[in-house]
Design a protein around this motif. Structure first.
Motif, short mmCIF file in Angstrom:
data_model
loop_
_atom_site.label_atom_id
_atom_site.label_comp_id
_atom_site.label_asym_id
_atom_site.label_seq_id
_atom_site.Cartn_x
_atom_site.Cartn_y
_atom_site.Cartn_z
N THR A 146 -0.81 -7.75 -2.25
CA THR A 146 -1.50 -8.62 -2.96
C THR A 146 -1.52 -7.71 -4.08
N PRO A 147 -1.80 -8.43 -5.09
CA PRO A 147 -2.60 -7.84 -6.00
C PRO A 147 -3.06 -6.75 -6.25
N GLU A 148 -4.05 -7.05 -5.29
CA GLU A 148 -5.52 -5.78 -5.36
C GLU A 148 -4.89 -4.63 -5.01
N GLY A 149 -3.43 -5.17 -3.86
CA GLY A 149 -3.06 -3.70 -2.67
C GLY A 149 -1.73 -3.16 -4.36
N ILE A 150 -1.56 -3.83 -4.79
CA ILE A 150 -0.52 -3.78 -6.05
C ILE A 150 -1.17 -2.82 -6.75
N GLY A 151 -1.70 -3.25 -6.99
CA GLY A 151 -3.00 -2.00 -8.73
C GLY A 151 -3.31 -1.28 -8.11
N LEU A 152 -3.84 -1.02 -6.69
CA LEU A 152 -4.23 0.23 -5.89
C LEU A 152 -3.58 1.80 -6.27
N PHE A 153 -2.31 0.43 -5.43
CA PHE A 153 -1.17 1.99 -5.26
C PHE A 153 -0.63 1.97 -6.41
N ALA A 154 0.12 1.49 -7.43
CA ALA A 154 0.84 1.88 -8.78
C ALA A 154 -0.49 2.83 -9.21
N ALA A 155 -1.77 2.28 -9.45
CA ALA A 155 -2.57 3.09 -9.90
C ALA A 155 -2.87 4.23 -9.18
N ARG A 156 -2.50 4.63 -7.95
CA ARG A 156 -2.21 5.65 -7.69
C ARG A 156 -1.27 6.99 -7.61
N ALA A 157 -0.17 6.63 -7.86
CA ALA A 157 0.89 6.51 -8.32
C ALA A 157 1.11 7.20 -9.25
N ILE A 160 7.14 5.34 -12.23
CA ILE A 160 7.33 4.38 -10.66
C ILE A 160 8.50 3.22 -10.14
N LEU A 161 9.07 3.80 -8.95
CA LEU A 161 9.24 2.76 -7.91
C LEU A 161 8.18 2.11 -7.46
N LEU A 162 7.77 0.25 -7.24
CA LEU A 162 7.61 -0.43 -6.31
C LEU A 162 8.44 -1.62 -6.04
N ALA A 163 7.79 -1.63 -4.79
CA ALA A 163 8.70 -2.62 -4.51
C ALA A 163 7.96 -4.09 -4.03
N TYR A 164 8.07 -5.11 -4.47
CA TYR A 164 7.39 -6.22 -4.60
C TYR A 164 8.23 -7.55 -4.06
N GLY A 165 7.77 -8.90 -2.88
CA GLY A 165 8.42 -9.65 -2.74
C GLY A 165 7.32 -10.80 -2.80
N ALA A 166 7.73 -12.08 -3.22
CA ALA A 166 6.61 -12.81 -2.92
C ALA A 166 8.24 -14.43 -2.94
N GLY A 167 8.05 -15.37 -2.02
CA GLY A 167 8.81 -16.15 -1.46
C GLY A 167 9.05 -17.12 -2.78
N GLU A 168 10.66 -17.93 -2.34
CA GLU A 168 11.57 -18.16 -3.36
C GLU A 168 10.11 -19.41 -4.03
N ARG A 169 9.45 -19.92 -3.57
CA ARG A 169 8.26 -20.82 -4.13
C ARG A 169 7.06 -20.89 -4.30
N THR A 170 7.03 -19.44 -4.53
CA THR A 170 5.47 -18.75 -5.13
C THR A 170 5.08 -17.72 -6.24
N PRO A 171 5.90 -18.32 -7.75
CA PRO A 171 6.30 -17.62 -8.10
C PRO A 171 4.99 -17.50 -8.78
N ALA A 227 7.55 8.47 -8.40
CA ALA A 227 6.43 8.12 -7.54
C ALA A 227 7.30 6.65 -6.55
N VAL A 228 7.06 6.42 -5.44
CA VAL A 228 7.75 5.62 -5.20
C VAL A 228 6.98 4.72 -3.94
N VAL A 240 -1.22 16.27 -4.66
CA VAL A 240 -0.49 16.17 -5.79
C VAL A 240 -0.59 14.47 -6.92
N GLN A 241 -2.45 15.18 -7.16
CA GLN A 241 -2.79 14.61 -8.31
C GLN A 241 -2.00 14.83 -9.52
N GLY A 242 -1.66 14.32 -10.55
CA GLY A 242 -0.85 15.09 -11.50
C GLY A 242 0.28 16.55 -11.31
N TRP A 243 1.44 15.96 -9.36
CA TRP A 243 1.97 16.83 -8.69
C TRP A 243 3.44 16.52 -9.41
#
Length: 524
Positions: free
Chosen positions: A218-229, A241-252, A211-212, A204-207
């Motif tokens: 975590t920044p590390e998790g987001i960075g890795l999965f986005a890079a693999r996508a 690339i469609l990517l889901a990410y959420g943070a609390g309203e008090r933690t921008p 990508a979803v 699936v490399q270059g396939w």
């Protein structure tokens, strides 16, 4: 000023969330705390504070774990307001799909905390598929799900059977479930095993065109999965690339770190749909996450190549590979207490610098990506905590006479299945010994062994050649057809990418291919 007014004042312009919660409590229905959190995309902490003040001041009723107001509060609309949903108007036309996905999500394997699993609602999964279909031209498109605990692959395949869908995941349960349900429902979904920290499957490399992913938050998790996508994207001009990410309203600040990780990959945020994704859980972030539509640029792939090898293994918020965990010691000091009669020619994984410093070393990702140039007789492997599922593939990736692997915790017996055709396995504490068996005698075992001994090669090609050699009555074209009939899932995949459910089915499929008649009759 009373407590409710103080909460609303303190929330400022973001106070619509709390006003929506008050309107819902006053509409006559009973609401659980979890439902209020998910419906308003507000953190559990904020809703709990609102309930405390409402109970004290506004006649809040309680029945078990449910709440409602005796009378609506003045000045609040009974209908909640929020940002326009880009596909809400389409849902009414897909009630059957929604009902089917509710059943599939309810029956799916439960989430694993160590993998940061939180299940999205069935409606969210359907809306993802609808957004893909509304925003992009899906007939003939290739869609790669980089991790798919939420079953977005099945929703998309059911909505658009004329699209090609593939799933990459480390969770064998999810892969088996998706493969089984896709077969039952009559849709095509490719399933591939991968620990994304060790690489994206070659098939699936270059396939993909799209990508979803819904990665660890975590920044590390987001960075890795986005890079693999990004590595999975073939259409570098038009891919998304469609990517889901959420943070609390008090933690921008957390969201800022994630967006910086995406920016480091030179990805353009083409759109961000607030609170698009809703979950059963993740109440600390309001059981909701934004949906990012990311567009790669010409600078994305150089950035991916430069950064992906430097990304660490700790990408989760829980478990042995959480970003706050301390790595457990895995590799023993072979110079001090190495096993008698064991002299590894290669050290695979992370080893202390002073351990056999003159012995060649190989990274786990390299070991899985391509065959080792030499032909070592004995190999030592260090398997980090949280990567135990890679062990069967690491064993199949070498043709050494003996492999000795160490794990961070006492090892479980590796799944036997086809492995027992290749190795005699012994597990002692944290150590797994694998001694290569001699070549087998039966035709079925010989074909299976040739396939497994060439685990980096394309499965269908190796199988075809082994079949021709064993039977002697098939042309290449006939053998290819026989393999495709016995294992429709075998095209373009390597043994190392196969989910465990497919590996377990290999012996029976090989037996079927040996017994199958040639399409055009004997060719002796």
């Amino acid at each position: 000023m009373n407590g409710i007014e103080e909460l609303l004042r303190h929330a400022g312009v973001d106070g619509r969330r709390l006003r929506t919660a008050l309107a819902l409590l006053g509409d006559g229905r009973w609401w659980t705390l979890a439902d209020l959190v998910r419906e308003t995309a507000t953190s559990r902490r904020a809703i709990e504070a609102l309930l405390r003040e409402t109970e004290a001041e506004a006649g809040l009723e309680r029945s078990g774990d449910r709440f409602r107001l005796r009378e609506p509060l003045p000045g609040l609309s009974a209908a909640p307001h929020g940002p326009a949903d880009p596909v809400a108007h389409l849902l009414s036309g897909h009630t059957e799909l929604l009902a089917r996905m509710e059943e599939l999500v309810a029956e799916a394997p439960r989430g694993r905390q160590a993998l940061d699993h939180v299940a999205a609602t069935a409606e969210t999964v359907v809306r993802r598929a609808l957004l893909l279909d509304a925003r992009f031209w899906l007939p003939g498109a290739r869609i790669l799900c980089v991790g798919d605990h939420d079953l977005t692959s099945l929703a998309t395949a059911l909505l658009r059977p004329d699209a090609e869908v593939a799933v990459v995941d480390v969770d064998e349960r999810i892969l088996a479930y998706i493969a089984g349900q896709a077969e039952r429902l009559g849709v095509q979904v490719r399933t591939r095993w991968a620990d994304l920290r060790l690489g994206l499957p070659a098939s699936v490399q270059g396939w993909a065109d799209l990508a979803v992913t819904d990665p660890p938050y975590t920044p590390e998790g987001i960075g890795l999965f986005a890079a693999r996508a990004a590595e999975g994207i073939a259409d570098r001009e038009h891919g998304r690339i469609l990517l889901a990410y959420g943070a609390g309203e008090r933690t921008p600040a957390l969201a800022l770190k994630v967006q910086q990780a995406l920016s480091a990959l030179n990805l353009v945020s083409e759109a961000i749909y607030p609170d698009f994704n809703r979950y059963h859980g993740a109440e600390a972030i309001g059981s909701a996450a934004d949906l990012y539509v990311l567009r790669p640029t010409t600078k994305t792939w150089p950035a991916v190549a430069a950064r992906v090898d430097g990304l660490g293994a700790a990408i989760y918020t829980h478990g042995p590979q959480s970003v706050e965990s301390r790595p457990a010691d895995v590799a023993p000091d072979l110079t001090a207490d190495g096993p008698a009669g064991f002299s590894p020619a290669v050290l695979v994984g992370e080893w202390p610098r002073d351990t056999l410093p003159r012995i060649p070393r190989a990274r786990l990702s390299t070991w899985l990506a391509k065959p080792y140039a030499a032909d070592p007789a004995e190999v030592a492997v260090a398997v980090p905590a949280g990567m135990e599922s890679a062990l069967p593939r690491l064993l199949l990736a070498t043709r050494a006479r003996r492999v000795r692997a160490w794990t961070a915790a006492p090892a479980e017996d590796p799944p036997a299945g086809p492995l027992s055709c290749v190795y005699e396995l012994t597990v002692t504490g944290r150590t797994v010994d694998a001694v290569r068996r001699p070549l087998p005698g039966s035709a079925q075992e010989r074909v299976l062994r040739r396939i497994l001994d060439n685990a980096h090669g394309k499965l269908a090609n190796t199988w075809r050649e082994a079949l021709i050699r064993e039977r002697g009555d098939l042309t290449k074209k006939q053998a290819k057809a026989v393999v495709a009939e016995a294992a429709p899932w075998s095209a373009d995949v390597t043994v190392l990418e196969l989910p465990a459910c497919r590996l377990a089915g290999l012996p029976a499929a090989v037996a079927a291919s040996l017994a199958a008649p040639a399409a055009d009759g004997p060719q002796r």
